[in-house]
Design a protein around this motif. Structure first.
Motif, mmCIF file in Angstrom:
data_model
loop_
_atom_site.group_PDB
_atom_site.id
_atom_site.type_symbol
_atom_site.label_atom_id
_atom_site.label_comp_id
_atom_site.label_asym_id
_atom_site.label_seq_id
_atom_site.Cartn_x
_atom_site.Cartn_y
_atom_site.Cartn_z
ATOM 1 N N SER A 186 10.200 41.964 9.995
ATOM 2 C CA SER A 186 10.031 40.623 9.450
ATOM 3 C C SER A 186 11.395 39.942 9.379
ATOM 4 O O SER A 186 12.412 40.588 9.129
ATOM 5 C CB SER A 186 9.423 40.697 8.042
ATOM 6 O OG SER A 186 8.147 41.288 8.086
ATOM 7 N N PRO A 187 11.450 38.611 9.602
ATOM 8 C CA PRO A 187 12.742 37.914 9.560
ATOM 9 C C PRO A 187 13.417 38.078 8.206
ATOM 10 O O PRO A 187 12.767 38.046 7.158
ATOM 11 C CB PRO A 187 12.349 36.446 9.813
ATOM 12 C CG PRO A 187 11.034 36.506 10.501
ATOM 13 C CD PRO A 187 10.343 37.709 9.945
ATOM 14 N N THR A 188 14.716 38.246 8.224
ATOM 15 C CA THR A 188 15.488 38.320 6.984
ATOM 16 C C THR A 188 15.442 36.975 6.287
ATOM 17 O O THR A 188 15.597 35.922 6.911
ATOM 18 C CB THR A 188 16.943 38.709 7.281
ATOM 19 O OG1 THR A 188 16.959 39.987 7.902
ATOM 20 C CG2 THR A 188 17.771 38.758 6.009
ATOM 21 N N ARG A 189 15.244 37.012 4.973
ATOM 22 C CA ARG A 189 15.166 35.770 4.195
ATOM 23 C C ARG A 189 16.573 35.325 3.801
ATOM 24 O O ARG A 189 17.366 36.122 3.278
ATOM 25 C CB ARG A 189 14.318 35.998 2.947
ATOM 26 C CG ARG A 189 14.071 34.736 2.125
ATOM 27 C CD ARG A 189 13.304 35.070 0.863
ATOM 28 N NE ARG A 189 12.005 35.631 1.175
ATOM 29 C CZ ARG A 189 10.849 35.120 0.754
ATOM 30 N NH1 ARG A 189 10.835 34.024 0.035
ATOM 31 N NH2 ARG A 189 9.707 35.710 1.054
ATOM 32 N N VAL A 190 16.884 34.053 4.050
ATOM 33 C CA VAL A 190 18.167 33.467 3.670
ATOM 34 C C VAL A 190 17.898 32.278 2.743
ATOM 35 O O VAL A 190 17.140 31.372 3.090
ATOM 36 C CB VAL A 190 18.967 32.994 4.901
ATOM 37 C CG1 VAL A 190 20.239 32.261 4.462
ATOM 38 C CG2 VAL A 190 19.327 34.172 5.792
ATOM 39 N N ILE A 191 18.510 32.307 1.556
ATOM 40 C CA ILE A 191 18.440 31.173 0.639
ATOM 41 C C ILE A 191 19.722 30.375 0.809
ATOM 42 O O ILE A 191 20.829 30.894 0.569
ATOM 43 C CB ILE A 191 18.283 31.636 -0.820
ATOM 44 C CG1 ILE A 191 16.991 32.442 -0.988
ATOM 45 C CG2 ILE A 191 18.297 30.440 -1.764
ATOM 46 C CD1 ILE A 191 16.818 33.048 -2.371
ATOM 47 N N LEU A 192 19.618 29.133 1.226
ATOM 48 C CA LEU A 192 20.770 28.257 1.434
ATOM 49 C C LEU A 192 20.868 27.294 0.257
ATOM 50 O O LEU A 192 19.995 26.440 0.076
ATOM 51 C CB LEU A 192 20.624 27.492 2.747
ATOM 52 C CG LEU A 192 21.739 26.504 3.097
ATOM 53 C CD1 LEU A 192 23.083 27.202 3.194
ATOM 54 C CD2 LEU A 192 21.415 25.776 4.407
ATOM 55 N N ALA A 193 21.893 27.440 -0.553
ATOM 56 C CA ALA A 193 22.080 26.608 -1.745
ATOM 57 C C ALA A 193 23.203 25.613 -1.491
ATOM 58 O O ALA A 193 24.377 25.999 -1.398
ATOM 59 C CB ALA A 193 22.406 27.481 -2.958
ATOM 60 N N ASP A 194 22.848 24.341 -1.356
ATOM 61 C CA ASP A 194 23.838 23.299 -1.054
ATOM 62 C C ASP A 194 23.238 21.955 -1.449
ATOM 63 O O ASP A 194 22.176 21.570 -0.944
ATOM 64 C CB ASP A 194 24.179 23.327 0.439
ATOM 65 C CG ASP A 194 25.397 22.476 0.767
ATOM 66 O OD1 ASP A 194 25.716 21.559 -0.024
ATOM 67 O OD2 ASP A 194 26.021 22.726 1.807
ATOM 68 N N PRO A 195 23.886 21.214 -2.342
ATOM 69 C CA PRO A 195 23.333 19.913 -2.746
ATOM 70 C C PRO A 195 23.483 18.830 -1.680
ATOM 71 O O PRO A 195 22.847 17.773 -1.773
ATOM 72 C CB PRO A 195 24.157 19.571 -3.995
ATOM 73 C CG PRO A 195 25.432 20.327 -3.848
ATOM 74 C CD PRO A 195 25.093 21.573 -3.095
ATOM 75 N N ASP A 196 24.309 19.045 -0.660
ATOM 76 C CA ASP A 196 24.580 18.043 0.363
ATOM 77 C C ASP A 196 23.601 18.209 1.521
ATOM 78 O O ASP A 196 23.690 19.154 2.308
ATOM 79 C CB ASP A 196 26.025 18.196 0.854
ATOM 80 C CG ASP A 196 26.450 17.043 1.753
ATOM 81 O OD1 ASP A 196 25.597 16.501 2.485
ATOM 82 O OD2 ASP A 196 27.643 16.687 1.742
ATOM 83 N N VAL A 197 22.677 17.272 1.654
ATOM 84 C CA VAL A 197 21.657 17.346 2.695
ATOM 85 C C VAL A 197 22.293 17.309 4.082
ATOM 86 O O VAL A 197 21.879 18.041 4.995
ATOM 87 C CB VAL A 197 20.647 16.191 2.552
ATOM 88 C CG1 VAL A 197 19.593 16.263 3.643
ATOM 89 C CG2 VAL A 197 20.010 16.205 1.186
ATOM 90 N N ALA A 198 23.295 16.484 4.257
ATOM 91 C CA ALA A 198 23.928 16.324 5.570
ATOM 92 C C ALA A 198 24.574 17.627 6.037
ATOM 93 O O ALA A 198 24.627 17.907 7.247
ATOM 94 C CB ALA A 198 24.969 15.210 5.517
ATOM 95 N N GLN A 199 25.089 18.408 5.093
ATOM 96 C CA GLN A 199 25.689 19.692 5.454
ATOM 97 C C GLN A 199 24.638 20.771 5.650
ATOM 98 O O GLN A 199 24.719 21.593 6.568
ATOM 99 C CB GLN A 199 26.660 20.159 4.351
ATOM 100 C CG GLN A 199 27.919 19.348 4.239
ATOM 101 C CD GLN A 199 28.838 19.900 3.165
ATOM 102 O OE1 GLN A 199 30.052 19.816 3.291
ATOM 103 N NE2 GLN A 199 28.280 20.458 2.115
ATOM 104 N N ALA A 200 23.635 20.773 4.765
ATOM 105 C CA ALA A 200 22.679 21.869 4.720
ATOM 106 C C ALA A 200 21.685 21.839 5.875
ATOM 107 O O ALA A 200 21.326 22.878 6.434
ATOM 108 C CB ALA A 200 21.929 21.862 3.397
ATOM 109 N N SER A 201 21.225 20.650 6.237
ATOM 110 C CA SER A 201 20.151 20.543 7.220
ATOM 111 C C SER A 201 20.509 21.145 8.574
ATOM 112 O O SER A 201 19.771 21.982 9.107
ATOM 113 C CB SER A 201 19.717 19.088 7.372
ATOM 114 O OG SER A 201 18.666 18.981 8.302
ATOM 115 N N PRO A 202 21.656 20.765 9.190
ATOM 116 C CA PRO A 202 21.971 21.367 10.501
ATOM 117 C C PRO A 202 22.239 22.873 10.410
ATOM 118 O O PRO A 202 21.891 23.615 11.334
ATOM 119 C CB PRO A 202 23.226 20.601 10.956
ATOM 120 C CG PRO A 202 23.786 19.985 9.727
ATOM 121 C CD PRO A 202 22.640 19.717 8.818
ATOM 122 N N LEU A 203 22.837 23.337 9.309
ATOM 123 C CA LEU A 203 23.097 24.770 9.173
ATOM 124 C C LEU A 203 21.783 25.540 9.038
ATOM 125 O O LEU A 203 21.616 26.611 9.643
ATOM 126 C CB LEU A 203 23.993 25.034 7.956
ATOM 127 C CG LEU A 203 24.324 26.512 7.700
ATOM 128 C CD1 LEU A 203 24.998 27.152 8.906
ATOM 129 C CD2 LEU A 203 25.212 26.652 6.463
#
Length: 600
Positions: A186-203
């Protein structure tokens, strides 16, 4: 065939942890179970088993005390009496060695002292002049009274109460728990915590391309709700903006056993930032713009450490059944796989099947010397580097000359000390083995090790009639890719392919780098059609990855040739056939998965 279907056909989620099994052991059974398959027991279940072992040990000691009385009461001052005293010495030695294991410290101390009194009779030649007189002096009324009083120390066998300082240590929910060998299907789960949408979305999109299940949160408090619903079958990686570090610290992220140390991302670099992040126990720090392949490598390294830490494999060699069953239960409660060997003659036969990280060996196993057994094992080229740890009941058991250069654990050990000592040694053993056997660029097995693994599996296939597959993977037009985008970009492509393989294959599958752009994958218990579905999904995922070389972006593809091992007379023949399947594909064929047939 969908990726999900391919995985299900490839074996599904399978664990291989070893424990004290609910069905595999009973305090009433005279023999030992190696407990290689079965359910992991809960802490209360394991404690119940440990209490049963303690009760059984006490019953055994009562019988041995009666035997001591029979041996020593006649006070024979002759050769027969000396032989009786030597037998009594062996009994006292066993009692002293096992008592501390079960919290009977006073019994162990008294038995050790009595054993020491008899030791000169054991070390001397039986024909030594004056030895019968020495025996008569030792076996005075006071000595025999102490022998008789040993049974008084067995009154301390009541059930262990919570908080009792003698209570066996068992990991609780806030400690490192019992875990299984978790296959990365099963794919490894990654929680991405970042308040900046512009930074978080492409990553988040890039991480999803690499096959991760990504959950994006803007506020760390949202992670609390996610924690409550986390599954217990795999690690969870948290990647967070460094500005959120104080909040994440307050949430005590790593108190959940499956959440790995947080990997932080920062826009600016400073010594203060790096020190604060390191102090928090972070799993990594990356500066923006984020090097995604490097971040993926760090994630995979963290996942690999999580898996290996819960996969410690220990072979325990000891002929004292009560002591060895106690040690097996304690180590299994901490998630280790334990193989028990009670007959020294079985060691060499058990090693290839179990392949332990370390060998735990008593200084004496029946009539055999522990150091000599270790030397015997190391005479085999395959095991010459196997770490051996000697267990001794106390300082008096150590032969300084024989064990001068060896690793020795001197007892009596508490359960917590035993777990800590064994776990740390398994970790060091795996780290050393990894340096020897792993390709530096890809982190997969070097060519010689993957060939050895294929040869071992081929022997198993021919012996047991099961089906297994070996595949050779080749990056399409890799030389042209190196010319167009540079060798540094080529190295990133190789590492990325290795990461995809680790994510998508079972933990029982083995991956090795076979040449510059070639990999070998070994898939035990798998048919060629099941393997085809798996590799088609891997090819599809890998071809979707986008790589950067300066301002230019590019993609890469791979082709696969696979064969069933049992079809061939040797492992080398199977590898040659898989290689030939690749060589026979059309010159312009890319992203092609081909299965060897008798017509090839």
């Amino acid at each position: 065939m969908s990726l999900k279907e391919a995985r299900r056909g490839h074996g599904g989620l399978r664990g291989s942890a070893t424990s004290l099994c609910a069905a595999g052991w009973s305090p009433d059974r005279p023999g030992l179970s190696n407990c290689l398959d079965g359910d992991i027991l809960s802490a209360p279940d394991v404690q119940g088993r440990l209490q049963a072992l303690k009760t059984r040990f006490a019953a055994r000691v009562k019988g041995e005390l009666e035997e001591l009385q029979r041996l020593l009461a006649p006070r024979q001052a002759d050769a027969a009496g000396i032989q009786r005293a030597r037998e009594a010495y062996q009994i006292l030695h066993r009692i002293a060695g096992g008592a501390g294991t079960f919290g009977l410290d006073a019994l162990g101390k008294e038995a050790r002292d009595l054993e020491t009194r008899l030791q000169p009779l054991v070390e001397a030649d039986i024909t030594t002049p004056g030895l019968p007189d020495q025996l008569q002096q030792i076996l005075d009324d006071a000595f025999l009274a102490r022998i008789h009083s040993l049974s008084d120390f067995l009154d301390d066998t009541a059930p262990l109460a919570a908080g009792d300082p003698r209570e066996p240590y068992l990991p609780d929910d806030d400690d490192e728990p019992v875990a299984t060998d978790i296959p990365q299907v099963s794919p490894t789960r990654v929680i991405l915590a970042d308040p900046d949408v512009a930074q978080a979305s492409p990553l988040a999109s890039r991480l999803q391309e690499h096959g991760y299940h990504v959950q994006w949160v803007q506020d760390p408090v949202e992670i609390q709700a996610i924690r409550a619903s986390l599954p217990d079958d795999g690690p969870v990686v948290v990647v967070a903006d460094a500005a959120l570090q104080p909040q994440l610290q307050d949430l005590e992220m790593t108190s959940h056993p499956h959440i790995l140390p947080v990997i932080y991302l920062a826009g600016q670099d400073s010594f203060e930032l790096r020190y604060r992040v390191a102090e928090s126990g972070a799993g990594g720090l990356f500066l923006r713009p984020v090097d995604v392949p490097a971040l993926v490598e760090r994630i995979e390294a963290a996942v690999g450490e999580f898996q290996s830490a819960r996969r410690s494999r220990v072979m325990l060699v000891d002929d004292d059944r009560a002591r060895v069953m106690h040690a097996q239960a304690v180590l299994a409660s901490a998630g280790m796989e334990v193989r028990v060997v009670v007959e020294p003659a079985d060691i060499l036969a058990q090693l290839p099947a179990f392949r332990p990280d370390i060998l735990l060996l008593e200084t004496r196993v029946g009539p055999c010397s522990g150091p000599v057994l270790a030397r015997m094992v190391r005479l085999q080229p395959e095991w010459q580097d196997l770490p051996v740890v000697f267990l001794t009941a106390g300082p008096g058991d150590v032969d300084q000359d024989a064990l001068d250069t060896e690793d020795v654990l001197t007892g009596p050990l508490t359960d917590r000390s035993l777990i800590t000592a064994v776990r740390s040694r398994c970790y060091r053993a795996r780290q050393m083995a990894r340096q020897i056997s792993r390709d530096r660029l890809s982190g997969t097995l070097v060519a010689s090790r993957i060939r050895q693994a294929v040869a071992r599996e081929h022997a198993q296939v021919r012996r047991h009639g099961r089906r297994s597959v070996v595949a050779i993977l080749d990056l399409d037009d890799f030389r042209q890719l190196n010319r167009d985008y540079g060798h540094t970009s080529g190295d990133i492509v190789i590492r990325s392919l290795a990461d995809v393989l680790r994510q998508r294959l079972r933990s029982s599958d083995l991956i090795g780098r076979y040449g510059g752009e070639e990999f070998v994958v070994l898939l035990p218990d798998c048919t060629d059609e099941q393997a085809r579905g798996v590799f088609e999904a891997i090819c599809e995922q890998f071809s979707a990855l986008e790589f950067q070389s300066g301002v230019r972006s590019f993609r890469a593809t791979l082709s696969v040739g696979l064969v069933e091992l049992g079809t061939f007379a040797s492992a080398d023949a199977a590898l040659a056939a898989a290689d030939q399947v690749l060589a026979d594909r059309q010159p312009d064929a890319q992203q092609d998965v081909r299965v060897w047939t008798a017509n090839d």
